[in-house]
Design an enzyme around this catalytic site. Structure first.
Site, PDB file in Angstrom:
ATOM      1  N   SER A   1       0.692  -1.182   0.131  1.00  0.00           N
ATOM      2  CA  SER A   1       0.076  -0.185  -0.021  1.00  0.00           C
ATOM      3  C   SER A   1       0.830   1.284  -0.045  1.00  0.00           C
ATOM      4  CB  SER A   1      -0.930   0.057   1.290  1.00  0.00           C
ATOM      5  OG  SER A   1      -1.581   1.182   1.275  1.00  0.00           O
TER       6      SER A   1
ATOM      7  N   TYR B   1      -2.448  -0.300   9.994  1.00  0.00           N
ATOM      8  CA  TYR B   1      -2.755  -1.085   8.592  1.00  0.00           C
ATOM      9  C   TYR B   1      -1.352  -0.867   7.817  1.00  0.00           C
ATOM     10  CZ  TYR B   1      -4.135  -1.046   3.488  1.00  0.00           C
ATOM     11  OH  TYR B   1      -4.143  -1.562   2.377  1.00  0.00           O
TER      12      TYR B   1
END
Length: 335
Positions: free
Chosen positions: A127, A152
């Protein structure tokens, strides 16, 4: 090829599965259909291709090692794309354990299964959030990513490190793709394009964080899928130019690669909202609010490495992408 794809009820996974099936691959999908957002949307995505003769589906959790091992033992994939994960930056602030189970425990289950199954190439989702507190733009894979701003982001950085270990120890070719703000038809309802479209269509005010000063490298789903497929077809190899005296995160003497996958054209968030308003035929009030914890101010992908190695060339303008997204949104939700 026989390709196992995790997260095939998800946004990117469903689009990728359809692309692979269309070109003649045999695909085994793996997804737990969790309720992080409305499972009905996941079922609707899956319904677009679930009855394809070259597709099989398994409803199971990545954290269930026995289920993962069963998938590999019965399907015997040649290549694997791991897109299943607990997504969302803000959700990780309230539910950290969900990220440990899916993104860490689940990922090591995939790595072990690939190792023992002698898989020819593992492509996995990282990501843009790994860049965290970095302020140098554009973000490049050679940059250090040691200051994540959410669990995350930390879990995705951990995935990259775990993959490198398996590439180094066992010769497993792995490629991590750092996705940048993917949008388009069938998108996630927890992301800003869908959230904004919902509020604009109802004439409700929208919350705009960082007082509207965000910019994002919005990347259309078709361009993302094209990049994933091209990467999948080019298994990672050791970098002949790797210098152990001056290592960078983007290269290795193991069969390991990292790439940014974005549009390489950041767009101001207020411009994105303006385009949504134009397509939906309605303007709404914008409530300008401070930056939220875990957010980054700007993202911009340097995709030069992906262009060089696999010929990646995103070509969907933000105007065309938003128009296609809104057309799908109106049809799907009847608005």
């Amino acid at each position: 090829m026989r390709i196992l794809v995790t997260g095939t009820a998800g946004f990117i996974g469903a689009a990728l599965a359809q692309r692979l099936l269309a070109r003649g691959d045999v695909v085994h999908g793996f997804d737990n259909h969790n309720d992080y957002y409305d499972p009905a949307l996941k079922e609707a995505r899956l319904a677009c291709f679930a009855d394809h003769p070259n597709y099989t589906h398994q409803r199971a959790d990545l954290a269930d090692a026995a289920a993962v091992d069963q998938a590999f033992a019965t399907f015997k994939p040649q290549r694997v794309v791991n897109l299943a994960a607990q997504a969302g930056v803000r959700y990780s602030l309230q539910n950290p354990h969900a990220y440990v189970q899916s993104n860490l425990v689940g990922f090591v289950n995939i790595l072990e299964a690939c190792r023992h199954g002698e898989v020819g190439h593992l492509v996995y989702a990282s990501s843009s959030s790994v860049y965290g507190a970095n302020r140098k733009l554009p973000f490049a894979v050679e940059d250090a990513v040691d200051h994540p701003l959410s669990l995350y982001a930390a879990s995705k950085k951990a995935n990259e490190l775990m993959a490198h270990t398996y590439s180094h120890l066992y010769g497993l070719p792995t490629t991590g793709l750092r996705f940048f703000t993917v949008y388009g038809p069938w998108g996630r309802p927890d992301m800003s394009p869908m959230l904004f479209a919902d509020r604009i269509s109802r004439g409700e005010p929208i919350d705009v964080f960082n007082h509207g000063h965000h910019s994002r490298d919005f990347t259309y789903i078709d361009d993302i899928v094209e990049g994933v497929v091209r990467t999948l077809d080019h298994p990672a190899e050791p970098d002949p130019g790797y210098n152990p005296d001056r290592p960078t995160p983007g290269s290795s003497n193991a069969p390991y690669r990292l790439y940014n996958i974005g549009n390489d054209r950041p767009v101001q968030l207020m411009r994105f909202i303006e385009l949504l308003e134009q397509q939906l035929g309605r303007s709404v009030e914008k409530r300008l609010l401070p930056m939220q914890p875990g957010d980054v101010a700007d993202t911009w992908a340097d995709v030069s490495a992906l262009r060089r190695d696999v010929g990646y060339a995103p070509d969907t303008s933000i105007e065309d992408g938003v128009a296609r997204f809104v057309a799908w949104y109106r049809e799907y939700f009847g608005k």
